[in-house]
Design a protein around this motif. Sequence first.
Motif, PDB file in Angstrom:
ATOM      1  N   PRO A   1       0.828  -1.218   0.000  1.00 25.61           N
ATOM      2  CA  PRO A   1       0.000   0.000   0.000  1.00 25.61           C
ATOM      3  C   PRO A   1       0.859   1.263   0.000  1.00 25.61           C
ATOM      4  CG  PRO A   1      -0.789  -1.574   1.638  1.00 25.61           C
ATOM      5  CD  PRO A   1       0.517  -2.105   1.147  1.00 25.61           C
ATOM      6  N   ASN A   2       0.428   2.271  -0.739  1.00 25.03           N
ATOM      7  CA  ASN A   2       1.122   3.546  -0.814  1.00 25.03           C
ATOM      8  C   ASN A   2       0.381   4.612  -0.009  1.00 25.03           C
ATOM      9  OD1 ASN A   2       3.326   3.006  -2.562  1.00 25.03           O
ATOM     10  ND2 ASN A   2       1.944   3.025  -4.331  1.00 25.03           N
ATOM     11  N   PRO A   3       1.108   5.600   0.510  1.00 21.84           N
ATOM     12  CA  PRO A   3       0.423   6.769   1.066  1.00 21.84           C
ATOM     13  C   PRO A   3      -0.227   7.545  -0.075  1.00 21.84           C
ATOM     14  CG  PRO A   3       2.783   7.138   0.993  1.00 21.84           C
ATOM     15  CD  PRO A   3       2.557   5.707   0.616  1.00 21.84           C
ATOM     16  N   PRO A   4      -1.151   8.437   0.203  1.00 23.01           N
ATOM     17  CA  PRO A   4      -1.807   9.187  -0.878  1.00 23.01           C
ATOM     18  C   PRO A   4      -0.852  10.141  -1.576  1.00 23.01           C
ATOM     19  CG  PRO A   4      -2.466  10.024   1.278  1.00 23.01           C
ATOM     20  CD  PRO A   4      -1.705   8.763   1.527  1.00 23.01           C
ATOM     21  N   GLY A   5      -1.121  10.422  -2.831  1.00 23.84           N
ATOM     22  CA  GLY A   5      -0.347  11.404  -3.581  1.00 23.84           C
ATOM     23  C   GLY A   5       0.884  10.838  -4.252  1.00 23.84           C
ATOM     24  N   LEU A   6       1.684  11.743  -4.814  1.00 21.86           N
ATOM     25  CA  LEU A   6       2.930  11.347  -5.463  1.00 21.86           C
ATOM     26  C   LEU A   6       3.920  10.847  -4.418  1.00 21.86           C
ATOM     27  CD1 LEU A   6       3.353  14.347  -7.955  1.00 21.86           C
ATOM     28  CD2 LEU A   6       2.393  12.077  -8.426  1.00 21.86           C
ATOM     29  N   LEU A   7       4.807   9.966  -4.838  1.00 22.09           N
ATOM     30  CA  LEU A   7       5.739   9.343  -3.894  1.00 22.09           C
ATOM     31  C   LEU A   7       7.115  10.003  -3.964  1.00 22.09           C
ATOM     32  CD1 LEU A   7       4.876   5.567  -4.422  1.00 22.09           C
ATOM     33  CD2 LEU A   7       3.851   7.216  -2.840  1.00 22.09           C
ATOM     34  N   ARG A   8       7.796  10.049  -2.813  1.00 19.97           N
ATOM     35  CA  ARG A   8       9.161  10.512  -2.727  1.00 19.97           C
ATOM     36  C   ARG A   8      10.079   9.319  -2.487  1.00 19.97           C
ATOM     37  NH1 ARG A   8       8.321  13.179   3.261  1.00 19.97           N
ATOM     38  NH2 ARG A   8       8.459  11.235   4.459  1.00 19.97           N
ATOM     39  N   LEU A   9      11.377   9.564  -2.534  1.00 21.93           N
ATOM     40  CA  LEU A   9      12.339   8.514  -2.216  1.00 21.93           C
ATOM     41  C   LEU A   9      12.372   8.277  -0.711  1.00 21.93           C
ATOM     42  CD1 LEU A   9      15.241   9.514  -4.618  1.00 21.93           C
ATOM     43  CD2 LEU A   9      13.718   7.553  -4.836  1.00 21.93           C
ATOM     44  N   GLU A  10      12.520   7.041  -0.348  1.00 21.98           N
ATOM     45  CA  GLU A  10      12.593   6.659   1.062  1.00 21.98           C
ATOM     46  C   GLU A  10      13.866   5.834   1.305  1.00 21.98           C
ATOM     47  OE1 GLU A  10      10.570   7.809   3.171  1.00 21.98           O
ATOM     48  OE2 GLU A  10       8.694   8.262   2.112  1.00 21.98           O
ATOM     49  N   PRO A  11      14.422   5.885   2.531  1.00 19.45           N
ATOM     50  CA  PRO A  11      13.955   6.666   3.672  1.00 19.45           C
ATOM     51  C   PRO A  11      14.336   8.130   3.530  1.00 19.45           C
ATOM     52  CG  PRO A  11      15.964   5.525   4.274  1.00 19.45           C
ATOM     53  CD  PRO A  11      15.629   5.065   2.880  1.00 19.45           C
ATOM     54  N   TRP A  12      13.442   9.014   3.942  1.00 13.36           N
ATOM     55  CA  TRP A  12      13.698  10.445   3.904  1.00 13.36           C
ATOM     56  C   TRP A  12      14.025  10.910   5.309  1.00 13.36           C
ATOM     57  CZ3 TRP A  12      10.479  14.670   5.766  1.00 13.36           C
ATOM     58  CH2 TRP A  12      10.969  15.937   5.407  1.00 13.36           C
ATOM     59  N   SER A  13      15.054  11.745   5.435  1.00 14.16           N
ATOM     60  CA  SER A  13      15.467  12.259   6.736  1.00 14.16           C
ATOM     61  C   SER A  13      15.245  13.763   6.781  1.00 14.16           C
ATOM     62  CB  SER A  13      16.939  11.934   7.010  1.00 14.16           C
ATOM     63  OG  SER A  13      17.296  12.314   8.320  1.00 14.16           O
ATOM     64  N   GLN A  14      14.302  14.189   7.587  1.00 16.60           N
ATOM     65  CA  GLN A  14      13.968  15.600   7.687  1.00 16.60           C
ATOM     66  C   GLN A  14      15.148  16.399   8.221  1.00 16.60           C
ATOM     67  OE1 GLN A  14      10.502  16.336  10.067  1.00 16.60           O
ATOM     68  NE2 GLN A  14      10.310  18.465   9.401  1.00 16.60           N
ATOM     69  N   GLY A  15      15.420  17.539   7.601  1.00 20.04           N
ATOM     70  CA  GLY A  15      16.494  18.414   8.049  1.00 20.04           C
ATOM     71  C   GLY A  15      17.831  18.177   7.387  1.00 20.04           C
ATOM     72  N   LEU A  16      17.996  17.074   6.668  1.00 17.33           N
ATOM     73  CA  LEU A  16      19.285  16.779   6.045  1.00 17.33           C
ATOM     74  C   LEU A  16      19.638  17.807   4.975  1.00 17.33           C
ATOM     75  CD1 LEU A  16      21.763  15.027   5.669  1.00 17.33           C
ATOM     76  CD2 LEU A  16      20.405  13.468   4.246  1.00 17.33           C
ATOM     77  N   ARG A  17      18.633  18.349   4.300  1.00 20.91           N
ATOM     78  CA  ARG A  17      18.908  19.347   3.254  1.00 20.91           C
ATOM     79  C   ARG A  17      19.720  20.531   3.797  1.00 20.91           C
ATOM     80  NH1 ARG A  17      20.320  22.980   0.858  1.00 20.91           N
ATOM     81  NH2 ARG A  17      19.504  23.973  -1.034  1.00 20.91           N
ATOM     82  N   ASP A  18      19.500  20.906   5.043  1.00 21.92           N
ATOM     83  CA  ASP A  18      20.222  22.030   5.637  1.00 21.92           C
ATOM     84  C   ASP A  18      21.625  21.645   6.112  1.00 21.92           C
ATOM     85  OD1 ASP A  18      18.081  23.686   5.208  1.00 21.92           O
ATOM     86  OD2 ASP A  18      17.310  23.541   7.253  1.00 21.92           O
TER      87      ASP A  18
END
Length: 363
Positions: free
Chosen positions: A188-205
Motif C-alpha cells: 500500500p502507498n500513502p496518498p499522492g505522489l511518492l518521494r524517495l525513502e527513507p527520507w530524513s527531515q532536516g538533512l537538506r540544511d
Amino acid sequence: MTQEPGITHDQEWRPAPDERQAEPVKHIGFLSFGHWTPHASSSTRSAADTLLQSIELAVAAEELGADGAYFRVHHFARQLASPFPLLAAVGARTSRIEIGTGVIDMRYENPAYMTEDAGAADLIAGGRLQLGISRGSPEQVIDGWRHFGHEPRDGESDADMARRRTARFLELLEGEGFAEPNPRPMFPNPPGLLRLEPWSQGLRDRIWWGAGSRATAEWTARQGMNLMSSTLLTEDTGVPFHQLQAEQIQMFRDAWREAGHTREPRVSVSRSIFPITDDRDRAYFGMERFSTDQVGNLEGGQARFGKTYAGEIDEIVEDLAADTAVAAADTLLLTVPNQLGVDYNAHVIENVVRHVAPALGWR
C-alpha cells in the motif's frame, strides 16, 4: 564538546554585562583521507584496516570531546571511496559527534540512489550527518566518472555535470513527492505522489559544498549550502593563505545574506595541526615547524596551499590566533595521518581539543 558543571547543552551561557563577549565555541573534528599501504611502516595495510580503524578513531574522538568525524572520498585509489556504509557504521557506534564527508565527488554520483543512502545513514546516526559534496579534485584515472556510466550532456563540462547532479540531489532531499504511484502496487502507498525513502527531515540544511575559490563560495551561498574550505584554494592573489580564505568566507556570508536565506549558514576550514609534546611528535613532525604556504599548479591553474601548524603548544596557539580564516569559521577539521594508527591520531586530537582549543578560548 566539554561543558561547565551544571550547564546543559540546551542552555545558552551569557556573560555578565561587564564581561567581554566570549568567542563562540568552535566545533572541532578530524578529517581522514583513509590511505592504506601494504608496507611494514603503515598501520593501515589494507582496506579493511582503514575502514575499521576509521570507526575506532571516531569512537575515540567522541570520547576525547571532539565534535566531528569526517572522511575524504577518492575513487580508483587506496583510500576511502564508498562513504555511506562507513558513515552508517560510525553513526551506530557513536551518539554525539557529527559524521560527514569532505568531500563526495558529484561527478560520480546518482542523485536518487545517493538520496536513499544519505537518508539511511542520517537516520541511523539520529540526524548527525554533515555531508560535504563538490565537483571533486584531480582523480587517479582520466575521466573516472565515465567508468561509472556518467557522461556530460552536449556542451556541458564535467563541472557542469556535477552541479546539475547536485541540484537534483538537493531537490530530492526536500522530500516532496514526484513519482506517480502504481495503481496496483505490491504494498500500500500513502496518498499522492511518492518521494524517495527513507527520507530524513532536516538533512537538506546539512549539505556542504567544498569550494576552492571565492566565486564558487558565492555560488555555494546562492544554493543554500554550507561552505567547506580546505587547505588549498585554486587561486592565488599573493596574500597569505589564511587571508585569502578569510576573504572567501566573507564573500560567502555576504552572498548568503543577499540570497535571503533564513537560517544561519555554517563554515568549516581544514588545517594540519600537530602539537609537539613527545618524541613521537618530534620524530614525525618536528621539521614541519618551518612550514610555509606553497604556491603551485593544479589542473592547469595556480593554487595556494596552506601551511602545516607544528610546534610546542604555546607556539601553535600563537600561530592559530593569527589565522583569520580559522577565526571566521565555526568548524575546524584536523587533517589526520591515518596511517600512523588510531592511538597516535587520538593523541593528536586530544592535544588540540584539550590543550590548544582552551588556550584560544574555543572551549
